[in-house]
Design a protein around this motif. Structure first.
Motif, PDB file in Angstrom:
ATOM      1  N   PHE A 136      69.964  59.080 -74.860  1.00 36.38           N
ATOM      2  CA  PHE A 136      70.047  58.325 -76.123  1.00 36.38           C
ATOM      3  C   PHE A 136      69.068  57.160 -76.110  1.00 36.38           C
ATOM      4  O   PHE A 136      68.295  56.966 -77.054  1.00 36.38           O
ATOM      5  CB  PHE A 136      71.489  57.852 -76.313  1.00 36.38           C
ATOM      6  N   ILE A 137      69.063  56.399 -75.003  1.00 36.18           N
ATOM      7  CA  ILE A 137      68.212  55.211 -74.941  1.00 36.18           C
ATOM      8  C   ILE A 137      66.741  55.607 -74.943  1.00 36.18           C
ATOM      9  O   ILE A 137      65.915  54.983 -75.619  1.00 36.18           O
ATOM     10  CB  ILE A 137      68.546  54.367 -73.685  1.00 36.18           C
ATOM     11  N   SER A 138      66.394  56.685 -74.215  1.00 32.66           N
ATOM     12  CA  SER A 138      64.967  57.025 -74.193  1.00 32.66           C
ATOM     13  C   SER A 138      64.536  57.606 -75.532  1.00 32.66           C
ATOM     14  O   SER A 138      63.393  57.388 -75.949  1.00 32.66           O
ATOM     15  CB  SER A 138      64.647  57.968 -73.040  1.00 32.66           C
ATOM     16  N   SER A 139      65.430  58.292 -76.243  1.00 31.07           N
ATOM     17  CA  SER A 139      65.099  58.713 -77.614  1.00 31.07           C
ATOM     18  C   SER A 139      64.849  57.482 -78.485  1.00 31.07           C
ATOM     19  O   SER A 139      63.923  57.457 -79.295  1.00 31.07           O
ATOM     20  CB  SER A 139      66.236  59.517 -78.222  1.00 31.07           C
ATOM     21  N   THR A 140      65.681  56.450 -78.291  1.00 36.28           N
ATOM     22  CA  THR A 140      65.503  55.213 -79.039  1.00 36.28           C
ATOM     23  C   THR A 140      64.153  54.587 -78.736  1.00 36.28           C
ATOM     24  O   THR A 140      63.454  54.112 -79.630  1.00 36.28           O
ATOM     25  CB  THR A 140      66.613  54.211 -78.678  1.00 36.28           C
ATOM     26  N   LEU A 141      63.794  54.596 -77.439  1.00 36.03           N
ATOM     27  CA  LEU A 141      62.519  53.996 -77.052  1.00 36.03           C
ATOM     28  C   LEU A 141      61.350  54.748 -77.661  1.00 36.03           C
ATOM     29  O   LEU A 141      60.401  54.148 -78.160  1.00 36.03           O
ATOM     30  CB  LEU A 141      62.382  53.988 -75.532  1.00 36.03           C
ATOM     31  N   ILE A 142      61.418  56.088 -77.617  1.00 35.48           N
ATOM     32  CA  ILE A 142      60.335  56.884 -78.203  1.00 35.48           C
ATOM     33  C   ILE A 142      60.219  56.555 -79.690  1.00 35.48           C
ATOM     34  O   ILE A 142      59.133  56.326 -80.210  1.00 35.48           O
ATOM     35  CB  ILE A 142      60.592  58.394 -78.000  1.00 35.48           C
ATOM     36  N   ALA A 143      61.371  56.482 -80.371  1.00 32.38           N
ATOM     37  CA  ALA A 143      61.365  56.176 -81.801  1.00 32.38           C
ATOM     38  C   ALA A 143      60.835  54.768 -82.054  1.00 32.38           C
ATOM     39  O   ALA A 143      60.080  54.545 -83.001  1.00 32.38           O
ATOM     40  CB  ALA A 143      62.762  56.324 -82.378  1.00 32.38           C
ATOM     41  N   THR A 144      61.232  53.814 -81.203  1.00 28.72           N
ATOM     42  CA  THR A 144      60.845  52.419 -81.443  1.00 28.72           C
ATOM     43  C   THR A 144      59.384  52.175 -81.112  1.00 28.72           C
ATOM     44  O   THR A 144      58.676  51.499 -81.852  1.00 28.72           O
ATOM     45  CB  THR A 144      61.717  51.480 -80.595  1.00 28.72           C
ATOM     46  N   ILE A 145      58.923  52.713 -79.982  1.00 29.32           N
ATOM     47  CA  ILE A 145      57.573  52.390 -79.545  1.00 29.32           C
ATOM     48  C   ILE A 145      56.541  53.228 -80.299  1.00 29.32           C
ATOM     49  O   ILE A 145      55.502  52.729 -80.690  1.00 29.32           O
ATOM     50  CB  ILE A 145      57.446  52.586 -78.024  1.00 29.32           C
ATOM     51  N   TYR A 146      56.822  54.513 -80.518  1.00 26.68           N
ATOM     52  CA  TYR A 146      55.793  55.383 -81.089  1.00 26.68           C
ATOM     53  C   TYR A 146      56.052  55.793 -82.536  1.00 26.68           C
ATOM     54  O   TYR A 146      55.135  56.149 -83.246  1.00 26.68           O
ATOM     55  CB  TYR A 146      55.624  56.626 -80.220  1.00 26.68           C
ATOM     56  N   PHE A 147      57.300  55.788 -82.972  1.00 20.75           N
ATOM     57  CA  PHE A 147      57.572  56.300 -84.317  1.00 20.75           C
ATOM     58  C   PHE A 147      58.064  55.224 -85.281  1.00 20.75           C
ATOM     59  O   PHE A 147      58.878  55.485 -86.154  1.00 20.75           O
ATOM     60  CB  PHE A 147      58.542  57.481 -84.251  1.00 20.75           C
ATOM     61  N   GLY A 148      57.557  54.016 -85.080  1.00 20.14           N
ATOM     62  CA  GLY A 148      57.796  52.977 -86.067  1.00 20.14           C
ATOM     63  C   GLY A 148      59.150  52.313 -86.031  1.00 20.14           C
ATOM     64  O   GLY A 148      59.416  51.441 -86.843  1.00 20.14           O
ATOM     65  N   ILE A 168      66.286  58.836 -83.908  1.00 20.56           N
ATOM     66  CA  ILE A 168      66.890  59.012 -82.591  1.00 20.56           C
ATOM     67  C   ILE A 168      67.559  60.377 -82.504  1.00 20.56           C
ATOM     68  O   ILE A 168      67.388  61.116 -81.526  1.00 20.56           O
ATOM     69  CB  ILE A 168      67.915  57.890 -82.319  1.00 20.56           C
ATOM     70  N   LEU A 169      68.284  60.728 -83.576  1.00 21.72           N
ATOM     71  CA  LEU A 169      68.988  62.013 -83.609  1.00 21.72           C
ATOM     72  C   LEU A 169      68.007  63.164 -83.447  1.00 21.72           C
ATOM     73  O   LEU A 169      68.250  64.121 -82.718  1.00 21.72           O
ATOM     74  CB  LEU A 169      69.738  62.135 -84.935  1.00 21.72           C
ATOM     75  N   PHE A 170      66.861  63.037 -84.102  1.00 24.87           N
ATOM     76  CA  PHE A 170      65.861  64.094 -83.981  1.00 24.87           C
ATOM     77  C   PHE A 170      65.403  64.224 -82.533  1.00 24.87           C
ATOM     78  O   PHE A 170      65.296  65.339 -82.009  1.00 24.87           O
ATOM     79  CB  PHE A 170      64.654  63.820 -84.881  1.00 24.87           C
ATOM     80  N   PHE A 171      65.141  63.083 -81.859  1.00 25.47           N
ATOM     81  CA  PHE A 171      64.633  63.184 -80.485  1.00 25.47           C
ATOM     82  C   PHE A 171      65.697  63.671 -79.521  1.00 25.47           C
ATOM     83  O   PHE A 171      65.386  64.364 -78.548  1.00 25.47           O
ATOM     84  CB  PHE A 171      64.025  61.862 -80.029  1.00 25.47           C
ATOM     85  N   ILE A 172      66.975  63.324 -79.796  1.00 24.29           N
ATOM     86  CA  ILE A 172      68.050  63.874 -78.970  1.00 24.29           C
ATOM     87  C   ILE A 172      68.075  65.393 -79.136  1.00 24.29           C
ATOM     88  O   ILE A 172      68.182  66.147 -78.161  1.00 24.29           O
ATOM     89  CB  ILE A 172      69.403  63.244 -79.356  1.00 24.29           C
ATOM     90  N   PHE A 173      67.936  65.836 -80.378  1.00 26.53           N
ATOM     91  CA  PHE A 173      67.887  67.280 -80.623  1.00 26.53           C
ATOM     92  C   PHE A 173      66.691  67.897 -79.910  1.00 26.53           C
ATOM     93  O   PHE A 173      66.793  68.970 -79.319  1.00 26.53           O
ATOM     94  CB  PHE A 173      67.815  67.560 -82.128  1.00 26.53           C
ATOM     95  N   PHE A 174      65.567  67.170 -79.915  1.00 26.91           N
ATOM     96  CA  PHE A 174      64.359  67.675 -79.261  1.00 26.91           C
ATOM     97  C   PHE A 174      64.598  67.865 -77.767  1.00 26.91           C
ATOM     98  O   PHE A 174      64.192  68.876 -77.179  1.00 26.91           O
ATOM     99  CB  PHE A 174      63.217  66.695 -79.501  1.00 26.91           C
TER     100      PHE A 174
END
Lengths: 345, 147
Positions: free
Chosen positions: A258-270, A297-303
């Motif tokens: 969950f946290i790393s999905s958040t990081l990906i979303a925050t750092i790279y996806f705005g 975040i939900l999308f990256f968790i699904f990913f």
């Protein structure tokens, strides 16, 4: 001392905590449903409608199992291991900006627990401490398979941490700040005429791919799940664990996801930015931003789950080869290209 | 590289920072970390509470054979305090080495825009040294896991 400040932070922390645990719980359900969907099965459907109560049943069962400590293990380290793993997983959410600012009762409430000026380093630091949980847990079990899993996990995590750190440097160069709040706020600018679309992924595509790969390796998720590959190592570093200690190891993995999905979303996806955010009035801006962040975040968790049920596992030499000989040179190249581009163009 | 950086820092940062960092500013900075202390207290509390509660909730049955390690289900051969491949150890040492070098990039990256092209050339030199070390390690075969 501003007591309202502490009160508002305490409320935010409690909300964030329950949310993290709730999401981690339902990630287990989602994983089983996604796996079922990808493999043309039904998945859990007995506990409640659509099996929606399954995580509660699983969690309850974990609580009432025997708390077994093998007599040849190092007792205190054996207990400390899962504790550290869970603790580090729960700490990283503190520096993530969950939205812009709320204006309530005449106060401006920032939707971030702590805006420290070293946000990125704070995350990297806690990720490194996460290695200790697994290493201590695996070693103290006094089980050869746990030991194998633990040393595999730790050398995999430290190897990918290098490439992760190097890929983040390019982002820091562009933003000029280590604070995640600044990094997220800077992505609200316009790109090609679209307001709120200045996402780092368009400016750092290579850096994003490196970060994504490293995030998979850091969370020990497939295809990098060698520390717990069941066909070679029984259960990996948590073979000897039962009850909530096992639960902590598994839970920490889902929280980390969950946290790393958040990081990906925050750092790279705005982060909370999306085109059209600045048209919304006041508090709606903060709420809509948070909602959009959670969708990302939900999308990256699904990913994460999609990849787990699609790709086969790496062999250990392939894993090390990818980490050291491909990702580190690529990350250095990415850093130099970013630097050269920004200096001379 | 060092004198490039020193000049720049002296001009842009050192003097102004010394003037700016007063006691009040320092206090504000510590206040930033207060919520983190709060969150760590909640996290430790949660972890400790759950570990204690589950210890008393579940059944407890003792037995000489039962308390042995599970390992892989069959009878245990020897002890788990065995030697393992030195390559893991080598990876750990190389990590410490390279991670320190990666950390050196961070202060540069934060001040990247102020340091301009001069700073960038200095960092290219540093990266060259980094890569020379990296290729030496590769050529020595320190990361050959196949053999």
């Amino acid at each position: 001392m501003d007591w309202f400040f502490i009160l508002e932070k305490a409320i935010l922390i409690i909300i964030l905590f329950s949310l993290t645990l709730f999401i981690a719980m339902y990630e287990t359900y989602m994983e089983r449903k996604v796996a079922a969907f990808l493999q043309d099965r039904v998945g859990p459907d007995r506990a409640g409608p659509f099996g929606i109560l399954q995580p509660l049943a699983d969690g309850g069962k974990m609580f009432f199992k025997e708390d077994f400590i093998p007599n040849s293990s190092e007792k205190w380290l054996f207990i400390l291991g899962p504790g550290i793993a869970m603790f580090t997983a729960l700490m990283t959410s503190a520096v993530i900006p969950w939205g812009t600012e709320l204006h309530l009762f005449g106060r401006t409430i920032s939707l971030q627990v702590a805006d420290v000026n070293i946000g990125v380093l704070y995350i990297m630091g806690f990720v490194s401490i996460g290695v200790y949980g697994i290493m201590i847990g695996g070693w103290s079990s006094n089980n050869k398979y746990s030991l194998m899993g633990a040393i595999r996990a730790s050398s995999q995590m430290i190897s990918y941490e290098l490439a992760m750190g190097l890929s983040l440097i390019a982002i820091v160069m562009m933003s000029g700040s280590l604070s995640l709040k600044d990094i997220a706020a800077q992505q609200s600018g316009s790109l090609m005429g679209i307001e709120g679309f200045h996402w780092n992924v368009f400016l750092q595509p290579l850096g994003f791919l490196i970060f994504l790969t490293c995030a998979f390796a850091e969370t020990n998720r497939a295809p990098f799940d060698l520390p717990e590959c069941e066909s070679e190592l029984i259960g990996g570093y948590h073979t000897e664990y039962t009850s909530m200690k096992l639960g902590f190891f598994l839970f920490a993995e889902y929280v980390n996801m969950f946290i790393s999905s958040t990081l990906i979303a925050t750092i790279y996806f705005g982060g909370y930015n999306f085109p059209g955010l600045h048209y919304l009035p006041g508090n709606w801006q903060a709420l809509a931003g948070t909602a959009v962040l959670f969708l990302k975040i939900l999308f990256f968790i699904f990913f994460y789950m999609w990849v787990r049920w699609t790709l086969p596992r790496f062999r250990y030499d392939q894993l090390m080869h990818l980490g050291w000989k491909v990702l580190i040179p690529l990350a250095v190249l990415n850093m130099l290209l970013t630097g050269a581009w920004m200096t001379w163009f | 590289m060092c004198f490039f950086m020193r000049n720049k820092f002296a001009n842009y940062h050192f003097r102004s920072t010394v003037a700016r960092v007063t006691f009040a500013a320092r206090f504000m900075e510590t206040q930033d970390y207060l919520p983190i202390v709060l969150q760590s207290m909640v996290a430790v509390g949660f972890v400790g509470l759950v570990l204690v509660v589950t210890h008393f909730l579940g059944p407890r049955r003792k037995g000489a054979v039962k308390d042995e390690n599970f390992e892989c289900g069959i009878e245990i051969q020897g002890n788990a305090r065995v030697q393992f491949s030195v390559k893991y150890f080598l990876t750990a040492i190389l990590f410490v080495l390279f991670d320190v070098e990666v950390i050196f990039f961070y202060p540069y990256a934060v001040n990247f825009k102020e340091l301009g092209s001069e700073g960038f050339i200095a960092v290219v030199m540093f990266v060259t040294f980094f890569l020379i070390g990296f290729f030496y390690v590769l050529k020595k075969g320190a990361l050959e896991w196949e053999r």
